[in-house]
Design a protein around this motif. Structure first.
Motif, PDB file in Angstrom:
ATOM      1  N   ARG A   1       4.265 -10.387   6.781  1.00 10.75           N
ATOM      2  CA  ARG A   1       5.031  -9.135   6.917  1.00 10.75           C
ATOM      3  C   ARG A   1       4.340  -8.188   7.881  1.00 10.75           C
ATOM      4  N   ARG A   2       3.023  -8.102   7.796  1.00  8.79           N
ATOM      5  CA  ARG A   2       2.276  -7.214   8.707  1.00  8.79           C
ATOM      6  C   ARG A   2       2.447  -7.648  10.153  1.00  8.79           C
ATOM      7  N   LEU A   3       2.503  -8.957  10.386  1.00 11.83           N
ATOM      8  CA  LEU A   3       2.690  -9.463  11.753  1.00 11.83           C
ATOM      9  C   LEU A   3       4.133  -9.273  12.220  1.00 11.83           C
TER      10      LEU A   3
ATOM     11  N   VAL B   1       3.826  -1.540   9.414  1.00 15.23           N
ATOM     12  CA  VAL B   1       4.493  -1.497   8.106  1.00 15.23           C
ATOM     13  C   VAL B   1       3.591  -0.821   7.077  1.00 15.23           C
ATOM     14  N   ARG B   2       4.207  -0.073   6.161  1.00 22.67           N
ATOM     15  CA  ARG B   2       3.470   0.671   5.148  1.00 22.67           C
ATOM     16  C   ARG B   2       3.843   0.278   3.730  1.00 22.67           C
TER      17      ARG B   2
ATOM     18  N   CYS C   1       0.415  -1.632  -0.187  1.00 22.56           N
ATOM     19  CA  CYS C   1       1.538  -0.716  -0.375  1.00 22.56           C
ATOM     20  C   CYS C   1       1.120   0.405  -1.330  1.00 22.56           C
ATOM     21  N   GLU C   2       1.864   1.500  -1.332  1.00 20.13           N
ATOM     22  CA  GLU C   2       1.584   2.594  -2.264  1.00 20.13           C
ATOM     23  C   GLU C   2       1.694   2.147  -3.716  1.00 20.13           C
ATOM     24  N   CYS C   3       2.500   1.110  -3.977  1.00 20.48           N
ATOM     25  CA  CYS C   3       2.664   0.619  -5.356  1.00 20.48           C
ATOM     26  C   CYS C   3       1.459  -0.200  -5.804  1.00 20.48           C
ATOM     27  N   GLY C   4       0.542  -0.506  -4.879  1.00 20.90           N
ATOM     28  CA  GLY C   4      -0.656  -1.259  -5.225  1.00 20.90           C
ATOM     29  C   GLY C   4      -0.596  -2.726  -4.837  1.00 20.90           C
ATOM     30  N   GLU C   5       0.584  -3.209  -4.452  1.00 22.31           N
ATOM     31  CA  GLU C   5       0.722  -4.610  -4.051  1.00 22.31           C
ATOM     32  C   GLU C   5       0.177  -4.818  -2.638  1.00 22.31           C
TER      33      GLU C   5
END
Length: 71
Positions: A44-46, A51-52, A34-38
């Motif tokens: 979740r990707r599946l 997903v971004r 994620c943009e937050c670094g997590e």
């Protein structure tokens, strides 16, 4: 003759249509981070192809769209 129930149903239908039009539709390859670094979990990707954002950022964005503020 329209009554309060008819007006309420019409309003609900309009709000639902608006919410559906505003939703984010993901497609393509999912990000690993994620943009937050997590890291974005494999589950979740599946579940959400393309997903971004991580679940925390997605939840915060949904609350922001609803006008809910968190301290």
């Amino acid at each position: 003759m329209a009554d309060d129930v008819d007006f309420a149903e019409e309003r609900i239908e309009k709000e639902l249509a608006s919410a559906l039009a505003a939703r984010v539709i993901y497609s393509g390859e999912s990000a690993l981070e994620c943009e937050c670094g997590e890291e974005i979990s494999k589950g979740r990707r599946l579940a959400v192809p393309g997903v971004r954002d991580c679940i925390t950022c997605a939840e915060q964005a949904a609350l922001k769209m609803r006008g809910v503020r968190r301290g």
